[in-house]
Write a protein that holds these residues in place. Sequence first.
Motif, PDB file in Angstrom:
ATOM      1  N   ALA A   1      -4.979  10.116  10.588  1.00  0.00           N
ATOM      2  CA  ALA A   1      -4.391  10.711   9.312  1.00  0.00           C
ATOM      3  C   ALA A   1      -4.061  12.286   8.511  1.00  0.00           C
ATOM      4  O   ALA A   1      -2.588  12.437   8.312  1.00  0.00           O
ATOM      5  CB  ALA A   1      -4.807   9.623   7.480  1.00  0.00           C
ATOM      6  N   ARG A   2      -4.638  13.137   8.861  1.00  0.00           N
ATOM      7  CA  ARG A   2      -5.004  14.163   8.708  1.00  0.00           C
ATOM      8  C   ARG A   2      -3.268  14.878  10.032  1.00  0.00           C
ATOM      9  O   ARG A   2      -2.979  15.972   9.436  1.00  0.00           O
ATOM     10  CB  ARG A   2      -5.669  14.804   9.178  1.00  0.00           C
ATOM     11  CG  ARG A   2      -5.769  16.272   8.609  1.00  0.00           C
ATOM     12  CD  ARG A   2      -6.184  16.658   6.892  1.00  0.00           C
ATOM     13  NE  ARG A   2      -5.893  18.137   6.013  1.00  0.00           N
ATOM     14  CZ  ARG A   2      -5.536  18.044   5.678  1.00  0.00           C
ATOM     15  NH1 ARG A   2      -5.541  17.256   4.382  1.00  0.00           N
ATOM     16  NH2 ARG A   2      -5.221  19.474   4.949  1.00  0.00           N
TER      17      ARG A   2
ATOM     18  N   VAL B   1       1.554   4.688  -3.274  1.00  0.00           N
ATOM     19  CA  VAL B   1       1.527   5.882  -3.245  1.00  0.00           C
ATOM     20  C   VAL B   1       3.181   6.123  -3.573  1.00  0.00           C
ATOM     21  O   VAL B   1       2.853   7.446  -4.236  1.00  0.00           O
ATOM     22  CB  VAL B   1       1.314   6.646  -1.742  1.00  0.00           C
ATOM     23  CG1 VAL B   1       1.255   7.538  -1.339  1.00  0.00           C
ATOM     24  CG2 VAL B   1      -0.028   5.344  -1.362  1.00  0.00           C
TER      25      VAL B   1
ATOM     26  N   ARG C   1      -0.729   9.296   1.318  1.00  0.00           N
ATOM     27  CA  ARG C   1      -1.261  10.374  -0.220  1.00  0.00           C
ATOM     28  C   ARG C   1      -1.512  11.638  -0.194  1.00  0.00           C
ATOM     29  O   ARG C   1      -1.630  12.356  -1.059  1.00  0.00           O
ATOM     30  CB  ARG C   1      -2.225   9.719  -0.550  1.00  0.00           C
ATOM     31  CG  ARG C   1      -2.980   9.969  -1.633  1.00  0.00           C
ATOM     32  CD  ARG C   1      -4.300   9.001  -2.122  1.00  0.00           C
ATOM     33  NE  ARG C   1      -3.290   7.310  -2.830  1.00  0.00           N
ATOM     34  CZ  ARG C   1      -3.377   6.826  -2.161  1.00  0.00           C
ATOM     35  NH1 ARG C   1      -4.526   6.625  -0.862  1.00  0.00           N
ATOM     36  NH2 ARG C   1      -2.675   5.163  -2.215  1.00  0.00           N
ATOM     37  N   ASP C   2      -2.128  12.791   0.926  1.00  0.00           N
ATOM     38  CA  ASP C   2      -2.722  13.904   0.857  1.00  0.00           C
ATOM     39  C   ASP C   2      -1.702  14.467   1.503  1.00  0.00           C
ATOM     40  O   ASP C   2      -1.237  15.461   0.307  1.00  0.00           O
ATOM     41  CB  ASP C   2      -3.427  14.020   1.988  1.00  0.00           C
ATOM     42  CG  ASP C   2      -4.755  13.347   1.626  1.00  0.00           C
ATOM     43  OD1 ASP C   2      -5.113  13.408   0.552  1.00  0.00           O
ATOM     44  OD2 ASP C   2      -5.648  13.468   2.778  1.00  0.00           O
TER      45      ASP C   2
ATOM     46  N   ASP D   1      -3.783   7.566   3.393  1.00  0.00           N
ATOM     47  CA  ASP D   1      -4.100   8.756   2.604  1.00  0.00           C
ATOM     48  C   ASP D   1      -3.624  10.129   3.599  1.00  0.00           C
ATOM     49  O   ASP D   1      -3.526  11.211   2.875  1.00  0.00           O
ATOM     50  CB  ASP D   1      -6.202   9.647   3.245  1.00  0.00           C
ATOM     51  CG  ASP D   1      -6.949   8.465   1.301  1.00  0.00           C
ATOM     52  OD1 ASP D   1      -5.777   7.780   1.236  1.00  0.00           O
ATOM     53  OD2 ASP D   1      -7.583   8.818   1.685  1.00  0.00           O
TER      54      ASP D   1
ATOM     55  N   HIS E   1      -0.379  14.290   8.299  1.00  0.00           N
ATOM     56  CA  HIS E   1      -0.423  15.505   7.025  1.00  0.00           C
ATOM     57  C   HIS E   1      -0.213  16.838   7.244  1.00  0.00           C
ATOM     58  O   HIS E   1       0.819  17.926   7.203  1.00  0.00           O
ATOM     59  CB  HIS E   1      -1.254  15.388   6.255  1.00  0.00           C
ATOM     60  CG  HIS E   1      -1.274  16.288   5.179  1.00  0.00           C
ATOM     61  ND1 HIS E   1      -2.342  17.509   5.860  1.00  0.00           N
ATOM     62  CD2 HIS E   1      -1.171  16.788   3.660  1.00  0.00           C
ATOM     63  CE1 HIS E   1      -2.080  18.730   3.941  1.00  0.00           C
ATOM     64  NE2 HIS E   1      -1.989  17.635   3.823  1.00  0.00           N
TER      65      HIS E   1
ATOM     66  N   ARG F   1       0.415  -0.758  -0.516  1.00  0.00           N
ATOM     67  CA  ARG F   1      -0.543  -0.132   0.076  1.00  0.00           C
ATOM     68  C   ARG F   1       1.038   1.181   0.095  1.00  0.00           C
ATOM     69  O   ARG F   1       0.308   2.252  -0.650  1.00  0.00           O
ATOM     70  CB  ARG F   1      -0.962  -0.559   1.427  1.00  0.00           C
ATOM     71  CG  ARG F   1      -1.807   1.338   1.735  1.00  0.00           C
ATOM     72  CD  ARG F   1      -2.888   0.829   2.075  1.00  0.00           C
ATOM     73  NE  ARG F   1      -3.662  -0.108   2.350  1.00  0.00           N
ATOM     74  CZ  ARG F   1      -3.682  -0.783   3.383  1.00  0.00           C
ATOM     75  NH1 ARG F   1      -3.200  -1.282   4.095  1.00  0.00           N
ATOM     76  NH2 ARG F   1      -4.860  -1.926   2.433  1.00  0.00           N
TER      77      ARG F   1
END
Length: 312
Positions: A229-230, A90, A273-274, A270, A233, A86
């Motif tokens: 996840a944020r 990415v 990814r983000d 994510d 990031h 995974r």
Amino acid sequence: METRLPLLIDRDFFGYGASPPRIEWPNNARLALSFVLNLEEGAEFSLRAGDPSNEDTHEVQCQIKDAPDLCMESHFEYGTRAGYWRVMSVFEEAGVPVTLNVCARALEATPWVAAYARQRGDELCCHGWRWESHAGMSEPEERALIDRCVATFQHIAGNAPVGWHTKSSPSVQTRRLLIEHGGFLYDSDAYNDDLPYYVTHGERAHLVLPYAFDTNDMRFFVNHSFHRARDFHDYVMDAVKALLREGEQAPRMLTIGLHTRIIGRPGRIDGLRDLFASLHGLPIWYATREQIAQHWLRHCPPPLPFEAGVRQ
């Protein structure tokens, strides 16, 4: 009268100070960004592997002391069975190289990692034999362990590692043993700067590429500093923005540490990814640690001979 105890080990509290080297990264980038994906699966402490104890750091914080811990082993297996693929998908989408921080015992368990790294042009850095601190190791034990790691990389990957990074604390002789072994361009057993720097041993110089624990997905585990996840990031982007601002005056480097069994979970991926979406178009040089080491050696020459040389 104040009594001051002598420092037992030389320490540098000044570093570059207000005058960091003003070299340029490729393509006028302000920031060299190093993604490090740690692969420790198969190198965690396990009674079934003949280790003295079981590992206690995984999704569930507990330790089975007197029997094989199949729960722990299963959590680590997730990293290579699902998380690795995974995460690498990415990186494929982003077209970004990665340094794989691989324990030699883990490489034995997952030799296909070396084949995929060769295919992508990623770097294989040695993360020790197993996932353990070297603090307190005897010199003969540690020297033999380094030799074993290098031999394992040569056998499975086809070449010796040029980088080294100990889990947690190295011993007081780790760096000297790496220098004496020869062939290592750098180690990452430091957390004390935003730029590479040299240390000296006798008549030789050695390059250090500092690592980072804050811009690191381990914070999903450690004190649960990241929850969503944020969170990953946002924190990494805050660091990127600050270093890009400073990079207008002098170069900066940022390490982003990842783990297949951590960021590779569906609820966290994510965040990575983000992050690539937010980084798009910024004046950043995406590089492996070997590439950063080579660039630094060429453009910021060491004060003493550097016997490992620069790979062409």
